[in-house]
Motif scaffolding. Structure first.
Motif, PDB file in Angstrom:
ATOM      1  N   LEU A 138       9.014  13.274  -9.817  1.00  0.00           N
ATOM      2  CA  LEU A 138      10.249  14.233  -9.725  1.00  0.00           C
ATOM      3  C   LEU A 138      11.414  13.849 -10.739  1.00  0.00           C
ATOM      4  O   LEU A 138      12.121  14.593 -11.162  1.00  0.00           O
ATOM      5  CB  LEU A 138      11.157  14.126  -8.356  1.00  0.00           C
ATOM      6  N   THR A 139      11.431  12.603 -11.268  1.00  0.00           N
ATOM      7  CA  THR A 139      12.199  12.174 -12.181  1.00  0.00           C
ATOM      8  C   THR A 139      11.774  11.227 -13.196  1.00  0.00           C
ATOM      9  O   THR A 139      11.065  10.323 -12.544  1.00  0.00           O
ATOM     10  CB  THR A 139      13.413  11.613 -11.600  1.00  0.00           C
ATOM     11  N   SER A 140      12.119  11.236 -14.302  1.00  0.00           N
ATOM     12  CA  SER A 140      11.611   9.955 -15.333  1.00  0.00           C
ATOM     13  C   SER A 140      12.635   9.045 -15.402  1.00  0.00           C
ATOM     14  O   SER A 140      12.435   7.855 -16.456  1.00  0.00           O
ATOM     15  CB  SER A 140      11.197  10.687 -16.582  1.00  0.00           C
ATOM     16  N   GLU A 141      13.642   8.969 -14.691  1.00  0.00           N
ATOM     17  CA  GLU A 141      14.870   8.031 -14.694  1.00  0.00           C
ATOM     18  C   GLU A 141      14.621   6.802 -13.954  1.00  0.00           C
ATOM     19  O   GLU A 141      14.672   7.076 -12.722  1.00  0.00           O
ATOM     20  CB  GLU A 141      16.059   8.777 -14.551  1.00  0.00           C
ATOM     21  N   PRO A 142      14.295   5.694 -14.361  1.00  0.00           N
ATOM     22  CA  PRO A 142      13.901   4.591 -13.615  1.00  0.00           C
ATOM     23  C   PRO A 142      15.161   4.275 -12.631  1.00  0.00           C
ATOM     24  O   PRO A 142      14.983   3.687 -11.380  1.00  0.00           O
ATOM     25  CB  PRO A 142      13.775   3.492 -14.585  1.00  0.00           C
ATOM     26  N   LEU A 143      16.324   4.532 -13.124  1.00  0.00           N
ATOM     27  CA  LEU A 143      17.742   4.227 -12.230  1.00  0.00           C
ATOM     28  C   LEU A 143      17.575   4.953 -11.156  1.00  0.00           C
ATOM     29  O   LEU A 143      17.967   4.643 -10.042  1.00  0.00           O
ATOM     30  CB  LEU A 143      18.762   4.262 -13.223  1.00  0.00           C
ATOM     31  N   VAL A 144      17.176   6.214 -11.174  1.00  0.00           N
ATOM     32  CA  VAL A 144      17.487   7.329 -10.222  1.00  0.00           C
ATOM     33  C   VAL A 144      16.274   7.027  -9.002  1.00  0.00           C
ATOM     34  O   VAL A 144      16.299   7.036  -8.009  1.00  0.00           O
ATOM     35  CB  VAL A 144      17.160   8.548 -10.542  1.00  0.00           C
ATOM     36  N   VAL A 145      15.097   6.452  -9.470  1.00  0.00           N
ATOM     37  CA  VAL A 145      13.973   6.226  -8.776  1.00  0.00           C
ATOM     38  C   VAL A 145      14.271   4.935  -8.041  1.00  0.00           C
ATOM     39  O   VAL A 145      14.205   4.864  -6.863  1.00  0.00           O
ATOM     40  CB  VAL A 145      12.665   6.039  -9.771  1.00  0.00           C
ATOM     41  N   PHE A 146      14.897   3.859  -8.675  1.00  0.00           N
ATOM     42  CA  PHE A 146      15.206   2.688  -8.049  1.00  0.00           C
ATOM     43  C   PHE A 146      16.215   2.766  -7.030  1.00  0.00           C
ATOM     44  O   PHE A 146      16.084   2.312  -5.859  1.00  0.00           O
ATOM     45  CB  PHE A 146      15.755   1.719  -8.974  1.00  0.00           C
ATOM     46  N   THR A 147      17.579   3.634  -7.302  1.00  0.00           N
ATOM     47  CA  THR A 147      18.321   3.654  -6.155  1.00  0.00           C
ATOM     48  C   THR A 147      18.030   4.500  -5.055  1.00  0.00           C
ATOM     49  O   THR A 147      18.646   4.248  -4.120  1.00  0.00           O
ATOM     50  CB  THR A 147      19.682   4.330  -6.945  1.00  0.00           C
ATOM     51  N   ILE A 168       0.899  -1.206   0.000  1.00  0.00           N
ATOM     52  CA  ILE A 168      -0.094   0.062   0.023  1.00  0.00           C
ATOM     53  C   ILE A 168       0.929   1.093  -0.083  1.00  0.00           C
ATOM     54  O   ILE A 168       0.630   2.298  -0.678  1.00  0.00           O
ATOM     55  CB  ILE A 168      -0.877  -0.069   1.078  1.00  0.00           C
ATOM     56  N   PHE A 169       1.859   1.319   0.735  1.00  0.00           N
ATOM     57  CA  PHE A 169       2.870   2.196   0.764  1.00  0.00           C
ATOM     58  C   PHE A 169       3.603   2.697  -0.437  1.00  0.00           C
ATOM     59  O   PHE A 169       3.688   3.726  -0.870  1.00  0.00           O
ATOM     60  CB  PHE A 169       3.832   2.263   2.001  1.00  0.00           C
ATOM     61  N   ALA A 170       3.896   1.531  -1.161  1.00  0.00           N
ATOM     62  CA  ALA A 170       4.456   1.801  -2.547  1.00  0.00           C
ATOM     63  C   ALA A 170       3.675   2.135  -3.503  1.00  0.00           C
ATOM     64  O   ALA A 170       4.039   2.832  -4.415  1.00  0.00           O
ATOM     65  CB  ALA A 170       4.910   0.281  -2.773  1.00  0.00           C
ATOM     66  N   VAL A 171       2.163   2.120  -3.441  1.00  0.00           N
ATOM     67  CA  VAL A 171       1.394   2.659  -4.433  1.00  0.00           C
ATOM     68  C   VAL A 171       1.576   4.192  -4.374  1.00  0.00           C
ATOM     69  O   VAL A 171       1.483   5.019  -5.379  1.00  0.00           O
ATOM     70  CB  VAL A 171      -0.004   1.972  -3.940  1.00  0.00           C
ATOM     71  N   ASP A 172       1.762   4.900  -3.095  1.00  0.00           N
ATOM     72  CA  ASP A 172       2.005   6.226  -2.950  1.00  0.00           C
ATOM     73  C   ASP A 172       3.552   6.663  -3.299  1.00  0.00           C
ATOM     74  O   ASP A 172       3.545   7.820  -4.061  1.00  0.00           O
ATOM     75  CB  ASP A 172       1.536   6.565  -1.587  1.00  0.00           C
ATOM     76  N   SER A 173       4.412   5.715  -2.668  1.00  0.00           N
ATOM     77  CA  SER A 173       5.781   6.621  -2.765  1.00  0.00           C
ATOM     78  C   SER A 173       6.375   6.323  -4.160  1.00  0.00           C
ATOM     79  O   SER A 173       7.180   7.358  -4.708  1.00  0.00           O
ATOM     80  CB  SER A 173       6.690   5.732  -1.725  1.00  0.00           C
ATOM     81  N   VAL A 174       6.161   5.245  -4.827  1.00  0.00           N
ATOM     82  CA  VAL A 174       6.794   5.116  -6.323  1.00  0.00           C
ATOM     83  C   VAL A 174       6.304   6.176  -7.401  1.00  0.00           C
ATOM     84  O   VAL A 174       7.103   6.836  -8.084  1.00  0.00           O
ATOM     85  CB  VAL A 174       6.619   3.838  -6.603  1.00  0.00           C
ATOM     86  N   PRO A 175       4.897   6.553  -7.447  1.00  0.00           N
ATOM     87  CA  PRO A 175       4.460   7.468  -8.260  1.00  0.00           C
ATOM     88  C   PRO A 175       4.956   8.949  -7.836  1.00  0.00           C
ATOM     89  O   PRO A 175       5.303   9.702  -8.622  1.00  0.00           O
ATOM     90  CB  PRO A 175       3.013   7.260  -8.258  1.00  0.00           C
ATOM     91  N   ALA A 176       5.171   8.978  -6.406  1.00  0.00           N
ATOM     92  CA  ALA A 176       5.692  10.267  -6.044  1.00  0.00           C
ATOM     93  C   ALA A 176       7.064  10.602  -6.589  1.00  0.00           C
ATOM     94  O   ALA A 176       7.402  11.806  -6.661  1.00  0.00           O
ATOM     95  CB  ALA A 176       5.588  10.407  -4.355  1.00  0.00           C
ATOM     96  N   ILE A 177       7.999   9.574  -6.519  1.00  0.00           N
ATOM     97  CA  ILE A 177       9.370   9.912  -7.070  1.00  0.00           C
ATOM     98  C   ILE A 177       9.290   9.907  -8.640  1.00  0.00           C
ATOM     99  O   ILE A 177       9.850  10.617  -9.248  1.00  0.00           O
ATOM    100  CB  ILE A 177      10.235   8.751  -6.482  1.00  0.00           C
TER     101      ILE A 177
END
Length: 341
Positions: free
Chosen positions: A245-254, A233-242
């Motif tokens: 801020l950036t369209s780079e999956p590598l930056v989101v993941f790290t 449930i928390f991931a549903v909020d936090s992943v779209p939130a990042i």
């Protein structure tokens, strides 16, 4: 906007980074926390400093790598108006902003940790073990969500839907009353109890045991299972939130990974004082509303990309103000008598 770190060219980076994270986790459980013990505030503070330092060091190395690599990439240099040094700086700021957002939103996880451990009466000396495996599950969950997000966020209508969802989530967080937890009413927990026997009490730090040929789960594992369910449930909020801020999956993941790695030590630091930050939920709600507006409106208003430095400043200011106000205006304790009463 051109992708700076396409997976087809940077699969080795993901592989090496994942191996590095697994090494850190192995050292954590196999060396530093091999024996179950109660984590003190001092130990938790030291580990928090270590995880933050690792995240900042990684960000610096990522910046230096981008400064070296981008000018050598003919695909990027052929892009009209591409500035390699500016792009490297933007990557560093996006990582830092994503890290701050995920770290801030993880405070909600800490509230849940406190309630779950209290509900299942998990002793302090076993909480680190539960959180360790919970973090592994959270990392897998985030990796799946980020992979799906990187594919879906290429479509503008998905960006708008996610942005609207974050705005609604922020508004709901701001006005919804605080609720307790009821793990026994959770569908996943109910299904698990239907098919697997659960012991009435703990058996040390074991998750499972076998007695008279029957496999039993302990409340320690049920607590872990509930924490994993809530992290989805928390991931549903936090992943779209990042992704806002950036369209780079590598930056989101790290940035996600480093924030999650420090979650356990943050919990052991704040668990006893988490109730003092009663206004933080309003700050987190404003952050979600802001990043939602960024996705559906502000990016277009600023020619396709809201300045990441401004985003970092706004998010940091909102979180800081909400924490300071919580400390300056403490919440009245239930049952406390009014002065002169």
């Amino acid at each position: 906007m051109v992708e700076l770190f396409p997976f087809v060219d940077y699969w080795w980076f993901y592989l090496c980074f994942t191996g590095f994270v697994l090494l850190l986790l192995a050292l954590d459980l196999g060396v530093f926390h091999r024996q179950a013990h109660e984590v003190s505030f001092r130990e938790a503070a030291a580990w928090s400093a270590v995880w933050v330092a690792l995240a900042l060091a990684f960000n610096f190395l990522l910046y230096q790598y981008a400064l070296w690599k981008f000018p050598q990439d003919p695909r990027l240099m052929a892009t009209p108006g591409f500035d390699p040094s500016g792009a490297a700086w933007r990557v560093a700021l996006e990582f830092l902003t994503g890290y701050v957002v995920e770290k801030s939103l993880s405070v909600d996880n800490i509230f849940v940790f406190v309630l779950v451990f209290g509900y299942f009466a998990i002793p302090a000396r076993y909480q680190h073990r539960v959180l360790f495996y919970g973090i592994i599950g959270a990392l897998v969950c985030r990796a799946v969500f980020i992979a799906l997000g990187s594919a879906l966020m290429q479509y503008h209508w998905v960006v708008v839907v996610f942005g609207a969802f974050l705005i609604l989530t922020g508004v709901k967080m701001m006005f919804a009353p605080d609720k307790g937890i009821e793990p026994d009413r959770n569908l996943l927990i109910r299904l698990f109890r239907r098919f697997v026997h659960v012991t009435p009490g703990l058996h040390g730090q074991r998750f499972f045991l076998r007695s008279n040929g029957t496999l039993y789960a302990t409340p320690l594992f049920v607590a872990l299972l509930f924490l994993e369910a809530t992290d989805v449930i928390f991931a549903v909020d936090s992943v779209p939130a990042i992704f806002a801020l950036t369209s780079e999956p590598l930056v989101v993941f790290t940035s996600n990974v480093f924030a999650i790695l420090g979650l356990r030590s943050l919990y052991f630091m704040l668990a006893g004082a988490i109730g003092r930050f009663h206004l933080l939920k309003y700050g987190l709600a404003l952050v979600l509303i802001f990043v939602g507006l960024k996705m559906v409106w502000l990016n277009e208003l600023f020619g396709g990309k809201f300045p990441i430095s401004l985003s970092l400043g706004i998010i940091s200011a909102v979180i800081t103000v909400s924490v300071v106000l919580s400390l300056l205006f403490p919440q009245a304790r239930p049952g406390a008598e009014a002065p002169g009463g």
